[in-house]
Design a protein around this motif. Structure first.
Motif, mmCIF file in Angstrom:
data_model
loop_
_atom_site.group_PDB
_atom_site.id
_atom_site.type_symbol
_atom_site.label_atom_id
_atom_site.label_comp_id
_atom_site.label_asym_id
_atom_site.label_seq_id
_atom_site.Cartn_x
_atom_site.Cartn_y
_atom_site.Cartn_z
ATOM 1 N N TYR A 61 -8.651 59.421 5.017
ATOM 2 C CA TYR A 61 -8.913 59.863 3.676
ATOM 3 C C TYR A 61 -8.086 59.194 2.571
ATOM 4 C CZ TYR A 61 -8.524 63.111 -0.445
ATOM 5 O OH TYR A 61 -8.505 63.621 -1.612
ATOM 6 N N GLY A 62 -6.642 58.880 2.995
ATOM 7 C CA GLY A 62 -5.637 58.058 2.226
ATOM 8 C C GLY A 62 -6.328 56.613 1.871
ATOM 9 N N ALA A 63 -7.135 56.144 3.130
ATOM 10 C CA ALA A 63 -7.567 54.535 2.857
ATOM 11 C C ALA A 63 -8.693 54.700 2.041
ATOM 12 C CB ALA A 63 -7.782 54.010 4.263
ATOM 13 N N LEU A 91 -13.662 53.435 9.624
ATOM 14 C CA LEU A 91 -14.694 53.910 10.368
ATOM 15 C C LEU A 91 -14.260 54.436 11.597
ATOM 16 C CD1 LEU A 91 -17.544 51.354 9.413
ATOM 17 C CD2 LEU A 91 -17.315 53.594 8.881
ATOM 18 N N LEU A 92 -13.197 53.623 12.221
ATOM 19 C CA LEU A 92 -12.675 54.120 13.703
ATOM 20 C C LEU A 92 -11.908 55.451 13.463
ATOM 21 C CD1 LEU A 92 -11.580 50.793 15.167
ATOM 22 C CD2 LEU A 92 -13.247 52.080 16.166
ATOM 23 N N GLU A 93 -11.168 55.565 12.424
ATOM 24 C CA GLU A 93 -10.499 56.833 12.139
ATOM 25 C C GLU A 93 -11.375 58.082 11.987
ATOM 26 O OE1 GLU A 93 -6.566 55.062 10.297
ATOM 27 O OE2 GLU A 93 -8.065 55.450 8.821
ATOM 28 N N ILE A 94 -12.461 57.783 11.269
ATOM 29 C CA ILE A 94 -13.455 58.820 11.050
ATOM 30 C C ILE A 94 -14.206 59.118 12.470
ATOM 31 C CG2 ILE A 94 -15.715 59.352 10.151
ATOM 32 C CD1 ILE A 94 -14.895 57.973 7.771
ATOM 33 N N LEU A 95 -14.432 58.069 13.228
ATOM 34 C CA LEU A 95 -15.104 58.450 14.465
ATOM 35 C C LEU A 95 -14.092 59.073 15.378
ATOM 36 C CD1 LEU A 95 -17.354 57.938 16.557
ATOM 37 C CD2 LEU A 95 -16.298 55.703 17.219
#
Length: 172
Positions: A61-63, A91-95
């Motif tokens: 979210y911050g990014a 994308l990796l953090e969302i996954l």
């Protein structure tokens, strides 16, 4: 000859070729905490997955809300193609977040967390390269946070998603 072995919650008593299975009671009293953790394991695994994912939700979210700031941070680390690096990281953090929260591909998600956090720690939280002071302390705290995340990921790798996961639903 009589031999006794403690194995998987039972005492096996063997006399010659006969094996007798008896109920095993541990020699120590079972605490209320043990009973609580055992009887609520699946709920606690769900809560643990969500709490572990929270770090990645917040970071993504911050990014996303300050993409240029994230690109600038990665540029300051002298990473090649900081925009691409930021995009892949988000994308990796969302996954990771979705997988942990929903409990889908949970063990694979745990492995992804391990790899991602080891890489992030090696790239961005080398506290020993900073001069003594607030920056070094901040990076050291981030390093320790990442060590804790690795511990949580290992626990999720061992436990899996638990009963309250899409993994369990899909397995039937």
């Amino acid at each position: 000859m009589i031999r006794s072995l403690a194995y998987s919650g039972a005492v096996l008593r063997q006399q010659s070729d006969e094996a007798v299975t008896m109920t095993f009671r541990p020699p120590w009293p079972t605490s209320q905490i043990d009973k609580f953790a055992t009887s609520n394991a699946d709920l606690l695994i769900l809560i643990g997955r969500v709490l572990l994912a929270w770090v990645f939700v917040g970071s993504a979210y911050g990014a996303l809300t300050n993409f240029s700031g994230s690109v600038g941070y990665f540029r300051s680390l002298n990473l090649p193609m900081p925009q691409l690096f930021t995009t892949v990281t988000v994308l990796l953090e969302i996954l990771i977040s979705a997988g942990l929260i929903l409990g889908i591909g949970t063990r694979y998600c745990a492995i992804l967390v391990l790899l991602f956090v080891v890489a992030a720690t090696a790239i961005a939280h080398r506290y020993w390269e900073y001069p003594a002071g607030p920056q070094q302390i901040g990076q050291y705290n981030n390093f320790l946070k990442n060590i804790s995340i690795l511990g949580g990921a290992l626990l999720i790798l061992v436990t899996g998603g638990g009963r309250f996961s899409l993994d369990r639903r899909l397995a039937g």
